[in-house]
Design a protein around this motif. Sequence first.
Motif, PDB file in Angstrom:
ATOM      1  N   LYS A  15     -14.033  30.222  80.042  1.00  0.00           N
ATOM      2  CA  LYS A  15     -14.167  28.919  80.688  1.00  0.00           C
ATOM      3  C   LYS A  15     -15.607  28.414  80.558  1.00  0.00           C
ATOM      4  CE  LYS A  15     -10.990  29.719  84.543  1.00  0.00           C
ATOM      5  NZ  LYS A  15     -10.909  29.749  86.005  1.00  0.00           N
ATOM      6  N   PHE A  16     -15.731  27.083  80.458  1.00  0.00           N
ATOM      7  CA  PHE A  16     -17.042  26.483  80.677  1.00  0.00           C
ATOM      8  C   PHE A  16     -17.354  26.587  82.170  1.00  0.00           C
ATOM      9  CE2 PHE A  16     -16.207  24.161  76.680  1.00  0.00           C
ATOM     10  CZ  PHE A  16     -17.460  24.235  76.080  1.00  0.00           C
ATOM     11  N   THR A  17     -18.627  26.747  82.505  1.00  0.00           N
ATOM     12  CA  THR A  17     -19.040  26.734  83.908  1.00  0.00           C
ATOM     13  C   THR A  17     -20.134  25.679  84.075  1.00  0.00           C
ATOM     14  OG1 THR A  17     -20.877  28.299  83.686  1.00  0.00           O
ATOM     15  CG2 THR A  17     -18.647  29.242  84.008  1.00  0.00           C
ATOM     16  N   LYS A  18     -20.532  25.444  85.321  1.00  0.00           N
ATOM     17  CA  LYS A  18     -21.608  24.480  85.576  1.00  0.00           C
ATOM     18  C   LYS A  18     -22.900  24.910  84.888  1.00  0.00           C
ATOM     19  CE  LYS A  18     -19.957  22.372  89.770  1.00  0.00           C
ATOM     20  NZ  LYS A  18     -20.115  22.150  91.191  1.00  0.00           N
ATOM     21  N   LYS A  19     -23.057  26.203  84.645  1.00  0.00           N
ATOM     22  CA  LYS A  19     -24.270  26.697  83.977  1.00  0.00           C
ATOM     23  C   LYS A  19     -24.300  26.320  82.498  1.00  0.00           C
ATOM     24  CE  LYS A  19     -24.579  30.679  87.005  1.00  0.00           C
ATOM     25  NZ  LYS A  19     -24.136  32.066  87.139  1.00  0.00           N
ATOM     26  N   ARG A  55     -13.237  16.893  82.251  1.00  0.00           N
ATOM     27  CA  ARG A  55     -12.440  17.550  81.205  1.00  0.00           C
ATOM     28  C   ARG A  55     -12.184  19.026  81.470  1.00  0.00           C
ATOM     29  NH1 ARG A  55     -11.085  14.333  76.321  1.00  0.00           N
ATOM     30  NH2 ARG A  55     -12.143  12.393  76.777  1.00  0.00           N
ATOM     31  N   TYR A  56     -13.111  19.681  82.147  1.00  0.00           N
ATOM     32  CA  TYR A  56     -12.971  21.124  82.303  1.00  0.00           C
ATOM     33  C   TYR A  56     -12.686  21.534  83.748  1.00  0.00           C
ATOM     34  CZ  TYR A  56     -14.213  21.447  77.468  1.00  0.00           C
ATOM     35  OH  TYR A  56     -14.194  21.298  76.105  1.00  0.00           O
ATOM     36  N   ALA A  57     -13.531  21.149  84.694  1.00  0.00           N
ATOM     37  CA  ALA A  57     -13.317  21.568  86.088  1.00  0.00           C
ATOM     38  C   ALA A  57     -11.921  21.149  86.560  1.00  0.00           C
ATOM     39  CB  ALA A  57     -14.404  20.983  86.983  1.00  0.00           C
ATOM     40  N   ALA A  58     -11.497  19.943  86.193  1.00  0.00           N
ATOM     41  CA  ALA A  58     -10.167  19.451  86.599  1.00  0.00           C
ATOM     42  C   ALA A  58      -9.063  20.315  85.982  1.00  0.00           C
ATOM     43  CB  ALA A  58      -9.998  17.990  86.188  1.00  0.00           C
ATOM     44  N   LYS A  59      -9.220  20.697  84.703  1.00  0.00           N
ATOM     45  CA  LYS A  59      -8.216  21.556  84.045  1.00  0.00           C
ATOM     46  C   LYS A  59      -8.168  22.934  84.694  1.00  0.00           C
ATOM     47  CE  LYS A  59      -7.320  20.190  79.266  1.00  0.00           C
ATOM     48  NZ  LYS A  59      -6.415  19.158  79.631  1.00  0.00           N
ATOM     49  N   TYR A  60      -9.337  23.488  85.012  1.00  0.00           N
ATOM     50  CA  TYR A  60      -9.384  24.837  85.573  1.00  0.00           C
ATOM     51  C   TYR A  60      -8.787  24.884  86.982  1.00  0.00           C
ATOM     52  CZ  TYR A  60     -12.595  25.715  81.677  1.00  0.00           C
ATOM     53  OH  TYR A  60     -13.166  25.820  80.427  1.00  0.00           O
ATOM     54  N   ALA A  61      -8.669  23.725  87.629  1.00  0.00           N
ATOM     55  CA  ALA A  61      -8.049  23.680  88.960  1.00  0.00           C
ATOM     56  C   ALA A  61      -6.527  23.825  88.862  1.00  0.00           C
ATOM     57  CB  ALA A  61      -8.417  22.372  89.656  1.00  0.00           C
ATOM     58  N   GLN A  62      -5.974  23.635  87.659  1.00  0.00           N
ATOM     59  CA  GLN A  62      -4.531  23.759  87.463  1.00  0.00           C
ATOM     60  C   GLN A  62      -4.159  25.241  87.366  1.00  0.00           C
ATOM     61  OE1 GLN A  62      -3.800  21.452  83.916  1.00  0.00           O
ATOM     62  NE2 GLN A  62      -4.433  19.549  84.886  1.00  0.00           N
ATOM     63  N   PRO A  63      -2.850  25.553  87.561  1.00  0.00           N
ATOM     64  CA  PRO A  63      -2.428  26.958  87.508  1.00  0.00           C
ATOM     65  C   PRO A  63      -2.691  27.616  86.155  1.00  0.00           C
ATOM     66  CG  PRO A  63      -0.671  25.560  88.381  1.00  0.00           C
ATOM     67  CD  PRO A  63      -1.773  24.651  87.920  1.00  0.00           C
ATOM     68  N   GLN A  64      -2.672  26.843  85.086  1.00  0.00           N
ATOM     69  CA  GLN A  64      -2.885  27.414  83.760  1.00  0.00           C
ATOM     70  C   GLN A  64      -3.622  26.388  82.905  1.00  0.00           C
ATOM     71  OE1 GLN A  64       0.730  28.515  81.835  1.00  0.00           O
ATOM     72  NE2 GLN A  64      -0.272  29.734  80.276  1.00  0.00           N
ATOM     73  N   ALA A  65      -4.538  26.866  82.076  1.00  0.00           N
ATOM     74  CA  ALA A  65      -5.280  25.962  81.196  1.00  0.00           C
ATOM     75  C   ALA A  65      -5.782  26.739  79.994  1.00  0.00           C
ATOM     76  CB  ALA A  65      -6.470  25.335  81.936  1.00  0.00           C
TER      77      ALA A  65
END
Length: 193
Positions: A15-19, A55-65
């Motif tokens: 995953k991408f992170t805020k860092k 694009r990323y944080a919103a996807k990672y909030a889903q059950p699967q990405a």
Amino acid sequence: MNTPVLKTKRLILRKFTKKDIQALFLILKDEEANQFLPWYPLKSLEEAKNFYEERYAAKYAQPQAYAYAVCLKEDDFPIGYIKVDLEEPHDFGYGLRKEFWHRGIATEAGKAVVEQVKKDGLAYITATHDKNNPRSGNVMKKLGMKYCYSYEEQWQPKDFPVIFRMYQLNFDGNTDFVCQKYWNESEKHFIEA
């Protein structure tokens, strides 16, 4: 389940992170690398932060990405991205900083992601590339994807006509199935010889 970390010989896909905002900015600011991507090159770290959130944080909030940072194992610093949408038509996409082109990295990352989505039971994936960007099509072919058809789209947000080639890879044994979404949405569609 969400986004399992994948490892290959040279790469970590995570995953991408805020860092990773600085790394994301380096990937998305380059004009040449972004010529064939559906957004304008980013101009600031603030834009990269917004891109990450949308694009990323919103996807990672889903059950699967399946939305990965492509990192070299030696430093775990993102040099590109690779993704598969869960929504139909399960669009597969990727991008790399241009100094990492021509090293087989997109293919190596792609093989790992294709194996994961296949294992997880996705029936198929599609991918499209601008016909003026045949190198992207070469990656699709190396992953076992087959050319299905071409179509013209008034590309947004850049607002100019583009002819895309659509490739597909089926995992469920149904070799005859071709996703018709782009064909049906475009008035100009055809199969190239």
